[in-house]
Every structure is written in structure tokens, then in C-alpha cells.
Design a protein around this motif. Structure first.
Motif, PDB file in Angstrom:
ATOM      1  N   THR A 100      -8.746   8.618   5.630  1.00 30.31           N
ATOM      2  CA  THR A 100      -9.320   7.375   5.113  1.00 30.31           C
ATOM      3  C   THR A 100      -8.485   6.146   5.475  1.00 30.31           C
ATOM      4  OG1 THR A 100      -8.203   7.920   3.062  1.00 30.31           O
ATOM      5  CG2 THR A 100     -10.549   8.355   3.166  1.00 30.31           C
ATOM      6  N   MET A 101      -7.435   6.362   6.280  1.00 29.44           N
ATOM      7  CA  MET A 101      -6.534   5.271   6.645  1.00 29.44           C
ATOM      8  C   MET A 101      -7.279   4.135   7.348  1.00 29.44           C
ATOM      9  SD  MET A 101      -3.158   5.236   6.309  1.00 29.44           S
ATOM     10  CE  MET A 101      -1.626   5.518   7.138  1.00 29.44           C
ATOM     11  N   ASP A 102      -8.143   4.493   8.317  1.00 33.35           N
ATOM     12  CA  ASP A 102      -8.820   3.463   9.106  1.00 33.35           C
ATOM     13  C   ASP A 102      -9.805   2.673   8.260  1.00 33.35           C
ATOM     14  OD1 ASP A 102      -7.433   4.128  11.362  1.00 33.35           O
ATOM     15  OD2 ASP A 102      -8.836   5.731  11.880  1.00 33.35           O
ATOM     16  N   ILE A 103     -10.467   3.379   7.346  1.00 38.25           N
ATOM     17  CA  ILE A 103     -11.428   2.688   6.480  1.00 38.25           C
ATOM     18  C   ILE A 103     -10.686   1.701   5.594  1.00 38.25           C
ATOM     19  CG2 ILE A 103     -13.173   3.022   4.695  1.00 38.25           C
ATOM     20  CD1 ILE A 103     -13.531   5.855   5.934  1.00 38.25           C
ATOM     21  N   VAL A 113      -3.474  -4.262   0.483  1.00 35.21           N
ATOM     22  CA  VAL A 113      -3.243  -2.818   0.501  1.00 35.21           C
ATOM     23  C   VAL A 113      -1.831  -2.528   0.003  1.00 35.21           C
ATOM     24  CG1 VAL A 113      -3.050  -0.789   1.960  1.00 35.21           C
ATOM     25  CG2 VAL A 113      -4.837  -2.455   2.403  1.00 35.21           C
ATOM     26  N   PHE A 114      -0.876  -3.304   0.523  1.00 36.79           N
ATOM     27  CA  PHE A 114       0.505  -3.075   0.106  1.00 36.79           C
ATOM     28  C   PHE A 114       0.655  -3.245  -1.400  1.00 36.79           C
ATOM     29  CE2 PHE A 114       4.704  -4.632  -1.015  1.00 36.79           C
ATOM     30  CZ  PHE A 114       5.482  -3.593  -0.545  1.00 36.79           C
ATOM     31  N   LEU A 115       0.096  -4.327  -1.932  1.00 36.03           N
ATOM     32  CA  LEU A 115       0.234  -4.586  -3.367  1.00 36.03           C
ATOM     33  C   LEU A 115      -0.443  -3.487  -4.193  1.00 36.03           C
ATOM     34  CD1 LEU A 115      -0.176  -8.447  -3.685  1.00 36.03           C
ATOM     35  CD2 LEU A 115       1.855  -7.077  -4.091  1.00 36.03           C
ATOM     36  N   GLY A 116      -1.635  -3.064  -3.743  1.00 34.75           N
ATOM     37  CA  GLY A 116      -2.337  -2.009  -4.465  1.00 34.75           C
ATOM     38  C   GLY A 116      -1.515  -0.736  -4.516  1.00 34.75           C
ATOM     39  N   LYS A 117      -0.955  -0.353  -3.348  1.00 29.71           N
ATOM     40  CA  LYS A 117      -0.140   0.862  -3.299  1.00 29.71           C
ATOM     41  C   LYS A 117       1.127   0.695  -4.116  1.00 29.71           C
ATOM     42  CE  LYS A 117      -2.715   3.260  -0.531  1.00 29.71           C
ATOM     43  NZ  LYS A 117      -3.419   4.441  -1.029  1.00 29.71           N
ATOM     44  N   LEU A 118       1.692  -0.525  -4.091  1.00 33.23           N
ATOM     45  CA  LEU A 118       2.900  -0.781  -4.893  1.00 33.23           C
ATOM     46  C   LEU A 118       2.598  -0.616  -6.380  1.00 33.23           C
ATOM     47  CD1 LEU A 118       5.863  -1.857  -5.033  1.00 33.23           C
ATOM     48  CD2 LEU A 118       4.885  -4.127  -5.204  1.00 33.23           C
ATOM     49  N   PHE A 119       1.452  -1.189  -6.823  1.00 36.35           N
ATOM     50  CA  PHE A 119       1.071  -1.054  -8.235  1.00 36.35           C
ATOM     51  C   PHE A 119       0.903   0.424  -8.598  1.00 36.35           C
ATOM     52  CE2 PHE A 119      -1.125  -5.470  -8.047  1.00 36.35           C
ATOM     53  CZ  PHE A 119       0.118  -6.067  -8.150  1.00 36.35           C
ATOM     54  N   PHE A 120       0.270   1.158  -7.679  1.00 38.17           N
ATOM     55  CA  PHE A 120       0.042   2.575  -7.950  1.00 38.17           C
ATOM     56  C   PHE A 120       1.372   3.317  -8.086  1.00 38.17           C
ATOM     57  CE2 PHE A 120      -0.520   6.899  -6.217  1.00 38.17           C
ATOM     58  CZ  PHE A 120      -1.328   7.406  -7.207  1.00 38.17           C
ATOM     59  N   ALA A 173       3.890   7.851   6.732  1.00 39.76           N
ATOM     60  CA  ALA A 173       2.546   8.435   6.766  1.00 39.76           C
ATOM     61  C   ALA A 173       2.031   8.503   8.194  1.00 39.76           C
ATOM     62  CB  ALA A 173       1.605   7.614   5.894  1.00 39.76           C
ATOM     63  N   GLN A 174       2.534   7.603   9.053  1.00 42.30           N
ATOM     64  CA  GLN A 174       2.060   7.575  10.437  1.00 42.30           C
ATOM     65  C   GLN A 174       3.016   8.283  11.389  1.00 42.30           C
ATOM     66  OE1 GLN A 174       0.577   3.519  11.412  1.00 42.30           O
ATOM     67  NE2 GLN A 174       1.146   3.077   9.301  1.00 42.30           N
ATOM     68  N   ALA A 175       4.026   8.996  10.834  1.00 41.22           N
ATOM     69  CA  ALA A 175       4.996   9.691  11.678  1.00 41.22           C
ATOM     70  C   ALA A 175       4.863  11.194  11.516  1.00 41.22           C
ATOM     71  CB  ALA A 175       6.411   9.260  11.306  1.00 41.22           C
ATOM     72  N   ASP A 176       5.638  11.943  12.317  1.00 41.41           N
ATOM     73  CA  ASP A 176       5.685  13.395  12.154  1.00 41.41           C
ATOM     74  C   ASP A 176       6.668  13.743  11.043  1.00 41.41           C
ATOM     75  OD1 ASP A 176       4.022  13.409  14.233  1.00 41.41           O
ATOM     76  OD2 ASP A 176       5.466  14.099  15.729  1.00 41.41           O
ATOM     77  N   ALA A 177       6.667  14.996  10.622  1.00 41.48           N
ATOM     78  CA  ALA A 177       7.650  15.524   9.661  1.00 41.48           C
ATOM     79  C   ALA A 177       7.801  14.612   8.462  1.00 41.48           C
ATOM     80  CB  ALA A 177       9.005  15.705  10.346  1.00 41.48           C
ATOM     81  N   ARG A 178       6.694  14.461   7.712  1.00 40.53           N
ATOM     82  CA  ARG A 178       6.666  13.413   6.694  1.00 40.53           C
ATOM     83  C   ARG A 178       7.553  13.694   5.490  1.00 40.53           C
ATOM     84  NH1 ARG A 178       0.616  14.143   7.624  1.00 40.53           N
ATOM     85  NH2 ARG A 178       0.390  12.934   9.511  1.00 40.53           N
TER      86      ARG A 178
END
Lengths: 240, 220, 45
Positions: A100-103, A113-120, A173-178
Motif C-alpha cells: 500500500t506504499m504507492d497508494i 504522511v510523516f506526521l500521521g506515522k509519527l502520531f501513530f 521499509a524500503q531497504a533489505d534486511a529490515r
């Protein structure tokens, strides 16, 4: 590269502000988290397991009375930081895994997006703190001379934890070996905050003249600076 | 070519002089203070390299020129190397004067912090498969990490006091005699020259590598 | 001057010579590779 160019984002309307978009993302994440309870379960179980291990092996009388304020602060912050590091990357990794990243990129402005994720993430940390800190105080018999200052240290420390890790979560999230990468990248950034928080908690518990208020201010400044810098840098890693 | 030969001769002279010509500084046991000529320049070069890497990262994020990222990466790697050398030489000095290799002196704490930040930086670089993305992420991370360094400078001295010599071995103070000062500055210049030489080699290496990879990809 | 300093200086000089030798060899090799791929135009002669 130009987040202010109008008409670029599908759901962006005249009435949608950064804050309303951020709150929408925050509530959406909370709803999906409420359904699966993946992040909150893993963070809480990690924290409880460590707390039980610490409490079982040390107990409430093993450490000398005079050593307690400092050593208990160290233990508490180790539990909090590492359980936070075990689950906070979920906020972005789950988008990547669900595809769902692209959406998300299309439907909201990067800063929102950053603020929403920060709040979460801050909500997760709040839940973690509300359960673990009282449990720790009860199990270990932690005597705190200045509860107000101690609580403020917990709040600002939690703010700093969320502020310092959210951008890193978006990167890994966009790298390997997360999984392993998140702790490795976050820890150096968090080190000044952890040192401050341990010192502040110790002083609040010990109750010396200035208590821990300078440390509370430092942690708050850390949170503010990390959030500001992250807001500036986030569009760069989000638009890629 | 000629400046590289000059640098070689210059460094040889410095090494010979600091052991055989300069007298050890007062206030330190035995010959310990001679490490000044090796420890301080490596720490200075590490600082310079990390700063350069940060600037180059900013330039890359603004202009998206690949060369800026080559510079940022090379500079970070060399900074890491020199930072490691500064840690080791500092540790030897700590053993000789304070009695233990490691005791979390504020200087030691901040240098470990730097090593950890750049260790994480290389881990991040190796974990992002896409070239463009890797460069952006590395730049973003190094700027973010740079913003936490001032906190370390403020926070750590509040926790413990430093035993790190400041005045006796500070070039600006009268504690350092003329002979020591001259060779100290000479050593700084030599190390900076060495850093520039190594940096250019590393950048050229990365450029060649990038070109090879592109040629390899275009074969398909 | 204490005895033994000469020995330490000699060891340092040998290490330094090794480093320089390595850097010079690296420099030459890179130059050859650059010439082979036609990249040497931007660099010193």
C-alpha cells in the motif's frame, strides 16, 4: 520534489490541510492496528518479557538503596528503548509488505504522511509507557521523590524516541534486511536522548535540588529538532 | 606526482623528528606525550572528513550530481578509518596516563558515538539495492545523524568530567614550546595532505567502479 | 634522549613506507585502469 505544487495528490482538496491528512492517516493506522494488534502485541510482549526477566533476576531488594535511583533508571530505559525498537518500524514496513506504499504516496502529502506515522508511533509509545512504567515501579519498588518531573521525563523521552525513529523506519521499509537494520540505524541517533533520559529519571527519583528539569528540557529540544529535520528530509526519501 | 613525493619525504622527516629531535612535554610520564603528533592529527582528519562528508551529502541532495555522493562516501570511509586510529591511539594514551584503556571519558564517548553513526551509515548503504535510493538515504541519514551531535556535546559533559588534556597540549596555550608547536603543525599538514591523497584515490576508484557497473548493465 | 626511541622511530618509518608504497602502487593501477576506459582526461597528467 515539489510537494506544494497543487493538484498532484488525488485526495488533496481545498479543505484538506496537512493536519487533517495526518490525522486521517493516524486514525486509519490505529484502526488497522486495532484489527491485527501486531505492533502493539510485539512491543508489549517484548517489554513484559524483559521486565519479568529483570524483575525476577534482580528483585526489589538486591540493589543497595543508594544505588537504586540510577540503576533502576538504566534498567527502565533499556527496557523501554529496546522494546520500542522491536516494533516501531512496523508503521512503515507494514505498508511495504501490504503493497500500500504507492497508494499512500498518491493519497497524501509527504509531510502529512510523516506526521500521521509519527502520531501513530507516539500512540504506541504512550501505550507502552502507560503499562510498563507503573509495572516497573511496582515490581521493583522504585521510590520516586519528584513524580511530576519523572512523568515529564517519561513523556519527553517518549516524544524523542518517536521523533528519532520515524524517519529511520521510513528508510528501512524500503531497504533489505529490515528487522536488524532498524535497531542498528536508530540506536546511534537515540544515544544522546537515552543518556539524557537516564540522567533525568535518576535525578527525579533521587530528588536533588534541580531535580531532572534540565534533562526534560534537553529531551524536549531533541524531540523538536528531530521532528523539524525529519519533516524537512522526509519528502526526499518519500518521493523516490 | 611531485606533491606526493614531497608529502612522503615530509612525513618521514616529521616521524624522525618527533621521536629523535623534539623533547617530551612536561607533566606527562616518560615519553607518552609524543603520541600528540599522531593522535591529534588523526582526530582532526576524522573531524574534517566527517564534516566534508556531510557537506557533500547536502550537495548531492540538492544537485543530484553523482560525484558529490562519491565524495560523501569516500570521505565517510576515510573518516571512519582515521576515527578508528584516533580511538586506538587515544586508548593507548589513556592506558599510559590514566591507567586503563577505556573509561568512558566524554571524549571517548563521543568518538564511539561517531564510530557507531558511521558504522550504521555503511550498513544502510549496503542494505539499499537501488543506487539512486541508496545515495539519497545515505545523505538523509548523515544529515539526521549530524543533528544529534550537538546534543552529545552538551549532554555528555554533564554526566562525567573529562580527563582529556586540553591546556598543556593546546597549541594556543603557552604550555607548548616552539619546537613542539612547529612539528605539531607540520604533522597536521602532513596528515591533511595524506587524507587528500587517499580521498582522491578513493573517489577515482568509486568512479571507475560505477562506470564498470554501468557498462556491465548496458550489455543486457 | 632515551634509548629505544630510535627503534620506535624506525618501526614507524617502516610502517609509513609501507603505506606510501601501497598508495603509489594504487595510484599507478588506477591510472592504468582509467587510461584503459578512457577516463583519464579529467585527471592530472
Amino acid at each position: 520534489m515539489h510537494p506544494t505544487k497543487s493538484g498532484r495528490w488525488i485526495t488533496q482538496t481545498v479543505s484538506s490541510t496537512y493536519l487533517s491528512e495526518a490525522v486521517a492517516i493516524w486514525f486509519r493506522d490505529l484502526r488497522s492496528e486495532f484489527r491485527t494488534r501486531y505492533a502493539v502485541n510485539s512491543i508489549l510482549m517484548f517489554a513484559l518479557t524483559t521486565l519479568v526477566a529483570v524483575s525476577f533476576s534482580i528483585g526489589s531488594f538486591r540493589i543497595e538503596e543508594s544505588e537504586r535511583p540510577f540503576l533502576y533508571a538504566v534498567l527502565l530505559w533499556i527496557i523501554l528503548v529496546f522494546s520500542a525498537l522491536s516494533g516501531l518500524s512496523r508503521s512503515f514496513v507494514k505498508e511495504q509488505e501490504a503493497g500500500t506504499m504507492d497508494i499512500l504516496k498518491l493519497s497524501a502529502r509527504p509531510q502529512a504522511v510523516f506526521l500521521g506515522k509519527l502520531f501513530f508511533n507516539l500512540t504506541m509509545l504512550g501505550a507502552l509507557g502507560l503499562i510498563i512504567v507503573p509495572a516497573f515501579i511496582l515490581l521493583m519498588g522504585y521510590k520516586i521523590k519528584f513524580p511530576g518531573c519523572f512523568a515529564a521525563m517519561m513523556v519527553t523521552g517518549g516524544l524523542g524516541l518517536g521523533a528519532g525513529t520515524t524517519l529511520v523506519a521510513a528508510m528501512i521499509a524500503q531497504a533489505d534486511a529490515r528487522g536488524a537494520l532498524f535497531s542498528a540505524l536508530s540506536f546511534p541517533l537515540l544515544l544522546p536522548l537515552i543518556i539524557t533520559a537516564i540522567k533525568g529519571s535518576e535525578r527525579a527519583a533521587y530528588g536533588i535540588s534541580a531535580a531532572g528539569w534540565p534533562e526534560v528540557k534537553i529531551a524536549a529540544a531533541y524531540a523538536v529538532i528531530m521532528i523539524t529535520v525529519s519533516l524537512l528530509l522526509f519528502p526526499l526519501i518519500w518521493e523516490e | 606526482m611531485i606533491y606526493k613525493i614531497l608529502l612522503t619525504i615530509w612525513m618521514n622527516l616529521i616521524i624522525a623528528a618527533v621521536f629523535l629531535y623534539v623533547e617530551p612535554a612536561a607533566g606527562f610520564p616518560g615519553e607518552v606525550s609524543r603520541i600528540l603528533f599522531f593522535h591529534v592529527p588523526t582526530a582532526w582528519v576524522a573531524t574534517l572528513a566527517f564534516f566534508l562528508s556531510m557537506i557533500a551529502s547536502c550537495v548531492y541532495l540538492i544537485t543530484r550530481k553523482v560525484n558529490a555522493d562519491f565524495l560523501a562516501q569516500s570521505s565517510a570511509e576515510l573518516g571512519f578509518l582515521f576515527c578508528f586510529l584516533a580511538t586506538v591511539t587515544g586508548s593507548i594514551f589513556a592506558k599510559a596516563t590514566w591507567g586503563s584503556f577505556w573509561n568512558w571519558d566524554p571524549r571517548q564517548t563521543s568518538i564511539v558515538m561517531l564510530l557507531m553513526i558511521y558504522g550504521a551509515y555503511f550498513v544502510l548503504r549496503s542494505a539499499v539495492p537501488d543506487h539512486e535510493k541508496r545515495r539519497v538515504f545515505a545523505g538523509v541519514y548523515s544529515i539526521l545523524a549530524f543533528c544529534t551531535v550537538p546534543f552529545l556535546v552538551f549532554v555528555v559533559p554533564r554526566i562525567t568530567n573529562s580527563l582529556h588534556p586540553e591546556d598543556t597540549l593546546n597549541p594556543a596555550s603557552p604550555g607548548m614550546d616552539m619546537k613542539t608547536l612547529i612539528f605539531f603543525l607540520g604533522s597536521l599538514c602532513a596528515y591533511t595532505g595524506l587524507f587528500v591523497w587517499m580521498l582522491r584515490l578513493k573517489v577515482r576508484m568509486l568512479r571507475l567502479l560505477d562506470r564498470e557497473q554501468r557498462a556491465f548493465r548496458s550489455n543486457f | 634522549m632515551k634509548s629505544g626511541l630510535g627503534f620506535v622511530a624506525a618501526v614507524n618509518l617502516i610502517i609509513w613506507s609501507g603505506i606510501t608504497l601501497y598508495l603509489f602502487v594504487l595510484d599507478r593501477r588506477l591510472k592504468k585502469l582509467e587510461q584503459r576506459s578512457g577516463m583519464d582526461v579529467h585527471y592530472e597528467k
